[in-house]
Design a protein around this motif. Structure first.
Motif, PDB file in Angstrom:
ATOM      1  N   ALA A 232       0.856  -1.189   0.000  1.00 46.17           N
ATOM      2  CA  ALA A 232       0.000   0.000   0.000  1.00 46.17           C
ATOM      3  C   ALA A 232       0.895   1.243   0.000  1.00 46.17           C
ATOM      4  N   PRO A 233       0.526   2.280  -0.778  1.00 50.23           N
ATOM      5  CA  PRO A 233       1.367   3.492  -0.859  1.00 50.23           C
ATOM      6  C   PRO A 233       1.676   4.088   0.517  1.00 50.23           C
ATOM      7  N   GLU A 234       0.685   4.069   1.422  1.00 49.42           N
ATOM      8  CA  GLU A 234       0.913   4.672   2.737  1.00 49.42           C
ATOM      9  C   GLU A 234       1.925   3.861   3.557  1.00 49.42           C
ATOM     10  N   VAL A 235       2.046   2.572   3.260  1.00 49.85           N
ATOM     11  CA  VAL A 235       3.059   1.755   3.937  1.00 49.85           C
ATOM     12  C   VAL A 235       4.433   2.037   3.322  1.00 49.85           C
ATOM     13  N   ARG A 236       4.462   2.086   1.978  1.00 45.28           N
ATOM     14  CA  ARG A 236       5.723   2.416   1.289  1.00 45.28           C
ATOM     15  C   ARG A 236       6.316   3.707   1.827  1.00 45.28           C
ATOM     16  N   ASP A 237       5.442   4.701   2.030  1.00 44.60           N
ATOM     17  CA  ASP A 237       5.915   6.013   2.460  1.00 44.60           C
ATOM     18  C   ASP A 237       6.537   5.990   3.856  1.00 44.60           C
ATOM     19  N   LEU A 238       6.188   4.984   4.640  1.00 45.47           N
ATOM     20  CA  LEU A 238       6.737   4.893   5.996  1.00 45.47           C
ATOM     21  C   LEU A 238       8.158   4.341   6.008  1.00 45.47           C
ATOM     22  N   CYS A 239       8.556   3.716   4.901  1.00 45.47           N
ATOM     23  CA  CYS A 239       9.814   2.951   4.900  1.00 45.47           C
ATOM     24  C   CYS A 239      11.016   3.829   4.549  1.00 45.47           C
TER      25      CYS A 239
END
Lengths: 273, 273
Positions: A232-239
């Motif tokens: 999910a894009p919002e998970v990618r952004d956390l990494c």
């Protein structure tokens, strides 16, 4: 049938018995969650739980044939003081999810590792499964994490139940080789990893960084997404980084388990160089 | 239903028609071998065969919904002069092995690559599958070989039919991305590889050499064995080296597809360093 002696409890032969039904009910997620128990089927997985976590085994059921064929498991189980119940083939089949449980099944307590414990162990290599829904993929990633020497597998709250029969089977025993922490909220977990100075690497076909270009020497966690639609894009952004396994040919992608295994083995190679 | 015009052939709507039965019959290995044809199901695989090997497509069947949803495939197929047949959902389901063919299927000619052609192309990375029986594993290895940039996949005479529906599906289109040579006798094939100065590396959990210690810069072929019992000893003995993927944790082994992918990506990394 001869009458049972004082020493030998009777063979369970009634597939309609309440106990059989209560074991069979563990094929339902709701029952596993309510009871904190799940069923481990077949000699490979039963051997690993008896060997590595006998304290998690509540009851072990086996046929007469399995008792003689798997003397090593019986000896280890007896040494650990476990309850062995001899059952007929029909009873075992009635308990199990697989049509061929190969004579053995064990009711076990689900794991109780916590993120605190995992982080306290100063892990160098972790996997975080987010939104993984396919049991075969999830189980194979757990097996790959074990093979690559990962310290634990973390599983988000929106993922498949890792204690379902299909996941247990696909781990080929690895479920009992390393700590699993389940039901984790993704955002909070990523934040805690970073606080613990663990780099958070998303594995995603849309990643900007190629796997061979990533420095994997320091402690890190691989975040894996859903098998069909990726992270999910919002998970990618956390990494910290979004990493792509290079495709050298014409394939569009690798499947989740393959991509995870390639990433984990790259990590293992960096840690064992 | 309105009467068909001169321009538009009628929609095939009778699942009992001879043509439907003859397509369905391709789910049997004997029929595939006799006719030299097989069925490719679903948009992902159909797209790849139309894009990369339109000359292998005999007939393309699709539903009205798929015609509008997959305009790219229809355009490519029309440009290649392929026969498009509109069929009802019921007819497509009657033709296919999957319960959800997603509106598209193509009858194709099986590949005709030969070992001579493959060797003449001066390959640097090959895979030889021997005694691989599980369709999912075979398909996933072909997909992994494609992703890692292998030049071809060689399949021994005692292996699963790579044109079976399950293998085709698990390759996710990779079946049409690289040459496949099938029906090869193992001993003779290994001898020919060595004559062509291609190193022959067996991948086996019992190998004496660890994968990170193998020099993978020169052209080589990975020989993979059966998913359950590994490589036959007589095949191992034919190889230049028997290589083991290291296990860093407590897992007993990796499955065939995972081991193959790790080996192939080690090769790709060495070739692309």
């Amino acid at each position: 049938m001869p009458p049972p002696t004082d020493r030998e409890p009777p063979v369970m032969s009634n597939p309609g018995a309440e106990r059989v039904k209560s074991v069979k009910a563990l094929s339902r997620r709701s029952v596993r969650e309510r009871t904190g128990r799940f069923l481990v089927e077949g000699p490979q997985s039963v051997r690993e739980v008896v060997r590595h976590h006998p304290e998690r085994v509540v009851d072990l059921y086996l046929t007469a044939q399995a008792r003689s064929r798997h003397a090593d498991i019986v000896a280890a189980a007896s040494a650990a003081g476990l309850h062995l119940h001899e059952v007929s083939d029909v009873v075992l089949a009635a308990m199990c999810d697989t049509s061929t449980p190969q004579g053995l099944a064990a009711v076990c307590r689900t794991g109780t590792a916590t993120l605190d414990e995992v982080l306290a162990s100063r892990p160098r290599l972790l996997v975080l499964l987010t939104n993984v829904r396919d049991p075969g993929n999830a189980g194979t990633v757990i097996r790959g994490a074990d093979a690559a020497g990962a310290d634990a597998v973390l599983v988000s709250d929106a993922s498949v139940d890792v204690h379902s029969p299909k996941v247990v089977r696909s781990t080929a025993g690895s479920l009992f080789h390393l700590p699993l922490v389940t039901g984790l909220p993704v955002e909070e977990t990523v934040a805690r990893l970073r606080t613990a100075r663990i780099r958070v690497l998303a594995a995603d076909g849309a990643g900007a960084v190629l796997l061979p270009d990533v420095d994997l020497a320091a402690p890190h966690a691989w975040v894996m997404g859903n098998e069909a639609w990726g992270l999910a894009p919002e998970v990618r952004d956390l990494c910290d980084e979004v990493v792509r396994v290079p495709i050298y040919g014409k394939a569009e992608s690798l499947n989740l388990a393959m991509a995870a295994t390639v990433c984990l083995y790259a990590s293992a190679a960096a840690h064992n160089r």
